[in-house]
Every structure is written in C-alpha cells, then in structure tokens.
Design a protein around this motif. Structure first.
Motif, short mmCIF file in Angstrom:
data_model
loop_
_atom_site.label_atom_id
_atom_site.label_comp_id
_atom_site.label_asym_id
_atom_site.label_seq_id
_atom_site.Cartn_x
_atom_site.Cartn_y
_atom_site.Cartn_z
N PHE A 1 0.71 -1.15 0.05
CA PHE A 1 -0.06 0.16 -0.14
C PHE A 1 0.99 1.20 -0.16
CE2 PHE A 1 0.61 -2.01 4.23
CZ PHE A 1 1.15 -0.80 4.76
N PRO A 2 0.31 2.43 -0.34
CA PRO A 2 1.30 3.68 -0.17
C PRO A 2 1.83 3.88 1.32
CG PRO A 2 -1.02 3.95 -1.30
CD PRO A 2 -0.95 2.51 -0.81
N LEU A 3 3.05 4.03 1.12
CA LEU A 3 3.62 4.38 2.58
C LEU A 3 4.38 5.89 2.34
CD1 LEU A 3 5.69 1.10 2.81
CD2 LEU A 3 3.67 1.84 3.78
N THR A 4 4.40 6.19 3.38
CA THR A 4 4.97 7.55 3.41
C THR A 4 6.46 7.14 3.63
OG1 THR A 4 5.24 7.68 5.82
CG2 THR A 4 3.29 8.47 4.96
N PRO A 5 7.41 8.37 3.00
CA PRO A 5 8.92 8.20 2.82
C PRO A 5 9.55 7.55 4.37
CG PRO A 5 8.24 10.26 1.94
CD PRO A 5 6.99 9.62 2.51
N ARG A 6 8.93 7.86 5.40
CA ARG A 6 9.50 7.61 6.75
C ARG A 6 8.95 5.97 6.85
NH1 ARG A 6 7.71 9.43 12.61
NH2 ARG A 6 9.16 7.92 13.79
N GLN A 7 7.82 5.71 6.44
CA GLN A 7 7.43 4.29 6.53
C GLN A 7 8.13 3.39 5.62
OE1 GLN A 7 3.25 5.03 5.59
NE2 GLN A 7 2.64 4.75 7.76
N GLY A 8 8.39 3.92 4.37
CA GLY A 8 9.16 3.27 3.51
C GLY A 8 10.44 2.87 3.90
N GLN A 9 11.07 3.69 4.56
CA GLN A 9 12.42 3.49 5.19
C GLN A 9 12.38 2.43 6.07
OE1 GLN A 9 13.76 7.45 6.19
NE2 GLN A 9 14.63 8.14 4.27
N SER A 10 11.33 2.59 7.05
CA SER A 10 11.30 1.56 8.19
C SER A 10 10.94 0.28 7.83
CB SER A 10 10.36 2.10 8.97
OG SER A 10 9.73 1.39 10.06
N PHE A 11 10.06 0.10 6.63
CA PHE A 11 9.94 -1.15 5.99
C PHE A 11 10.89 -1.74 5.35
CE2 PHE A 11 8.80 -3.41 1.90
CZ PHE A 11 7.79 -4.27 2.58
N LEU A 12 11.76 -0.87 4.83
CA LEU A 12 13.01 -1.40 4.12
C LEU A 12 14.15 -1.74 4.91
CD1 LEU A 12 13.21 0.51 0.84
CD2 LEU A 12 12.65 -1.84 1.05
N ARG A 13 14.17 -1.39 6.07
CA ARG A 13 15.07 -1.82 7.24
C ARG A 13 14.71 -3.43 7.74
NH1 ARG A 13 14.81 3.42 9.14
NH2 ARG A 13 13.08 2.83 10.78
N GLU A 14 13.45 -3.74 7.66
CA GLU A 14 12.88 -5.06 8.14
C GLU A 14 12.83 -6.05 6.90
OE1 GLU A 14 12.61 -5.76 11.13
OE2 GLU A 14 13.37 -3.45 11.65
N GLU A 15 12.49 -5.66 5.58
CA GLU A 15 12.25 -6.53 4.41
C GLU A 15 13.53 -6.37 3.70
OE1 GLU A 15 9.68 -8.55 3.72
OE2 GLU A 15 8.91 -8.13 5.92
N HIS A 16 13.64 -7.19 2.81
CA HIS A 16 14.86 -7.23 2.03
C HIS A 16 14.41 -7.39 0.49
CE1 HIS A 16 17.35 -7.06 5.32
NE2 HIS A 16 16.89 -7.90 5.79
#
Length: 188
Positions: free
Chosen positions: A166-181
């Motif tokens: 789903f659409p993520l804010t830039p901050r959510q996107g950065q957090s997401f990519l720290r956990e997901e690869h």
C-alpha cells in the motif's frame, strides 16, 4: 541407488516424479535411469504422476528426464499431457527471459548494478537450457542504495508494486526496507 524405507513405501508415481525432477550430471546419469525404470515399471498411475509434476512444477525437466528411459511405456494421454506442460513451461521461460532482459537493460542504462538469480538464470547455469526450470517470477538483486532508482526503472517498463504494498510515507518506506529485503513487482 539404495532406497530408504520411506521412499520404497511411496507410490510408483511419486518415486517416478522424484527420479524425473532433476537432470543428473554424467556421473549420476545411469543411477537416474535405473530409478526412472524401476519406478516406471512398478505400475505408475500416470494421472497421479501428472498431478505431482504439476504440484512440484517440474514439467519440462520431468519430460527431459523421461527421455533418458525410452524403453518406458508411457500411455499416449500422459505423454501428450506432459509434453504440453513442458512446452508451456518452456514458453513461459522465454517470456520471463525477455522480461528479464528488458529489466537488466534498463537497469544497466541507469548504471545500476544488478544480478539476476534463480529462474531462467539458474536454469541456464545448471542445465545450459533456460526452459527446464519452471519459475513463477524473476529475481533481481540491487544494492539498497540503488533501490529508489531501480524502482523508477521498473515502473518505466510497466512494472508496479503488487497490491499488497500500500502507499507508504517516505518514513514508513525507510522503516519497511530496514526489516524487509525485497519488493514484489508485477508486470501486466
């Protein structure tokens, strides 16, 4: 090849699926032929075999492996069914390879180092034949710092993040990519 108790109690169709789910290197070719013949002459339920090939997604490699035992009597409906599945698998691999080539070309033009793995690349490396392995997707690795530009390249080619993203804010996107690869994209 010595069989385990578990394997010897499996159905002939299952043993045949195992024996035809890979292409042996020269050193193992004769044991593979023997396993194919032993399972094939044990009274295979060919409908079960085709269901297993479908379930484990081995149609092209199973078809190629069965050709190692030409003396095996395969009923015409099973032969036609497996050949049809094998041809479809190979066509799918060609489509995947063309999509992969377009992705790699776009990433290269953007000077983004990328490495394809699994799918057609692995099939080509293992067997010298990109159509033997069934793949549902393409896998391409890029460095985390290139992800934003890689995503733009993919979107330029018509790829879109799958609906589960789903659409993520830039901050959510950065957090997401720290956990997901990985990010999943789909192409129409």
């Amino acid at each position: 090849m010595a069989e385990s108790v578990w394997l010897s109690s499996a159905s002939p169709a299952f043993r045949l699926m195992l024996a035809t789910s890979w292409l042996a290197p020269d050193l193992w070719r004769e044991p593979q032929r023997s396993a194919i013949r032993a399972a094939g002459f044990a009274g295979v339920d060919w409908e079960e075999y085709l269901r297993l090939v479908d379930r484990h997604r081995t149609p092209a490699i199973s078809w190629a492996a069965l050709k190692l035992a030409p003396e095996l009597e395969i009923p015409q409906p099973a032969r036609q069914g497996l050949k049809k599945r094998s041809d479809a698998c190979r066509m799918w691999a060609v489509r995947h390879s063309l999509l992969l080539a377009a992705v790699l070309k776009c990433l290269s033009a953007a000077q983004i180092p990328a490495m394809p793995f699994k799918g057609p690349a692995l099939s080509s490396e293992l067997y010298g034949d990109l159509g033997l392995r069934h793949a549902r997707d393409l896998d391409v690795a890029v460095a985390a710092e290139d992800l934003r530009r890689a995503r733009a390249c993919l979107e330029e080619l018509g790829w879109r993040l799958t609906s589960r993203w789903f659409p993520l804010t830039p901050r959510q996107g950065q957090s997401f990519l720290r956990e997901e690869h990985c990010l999943d994209f789909a192409h129409p």
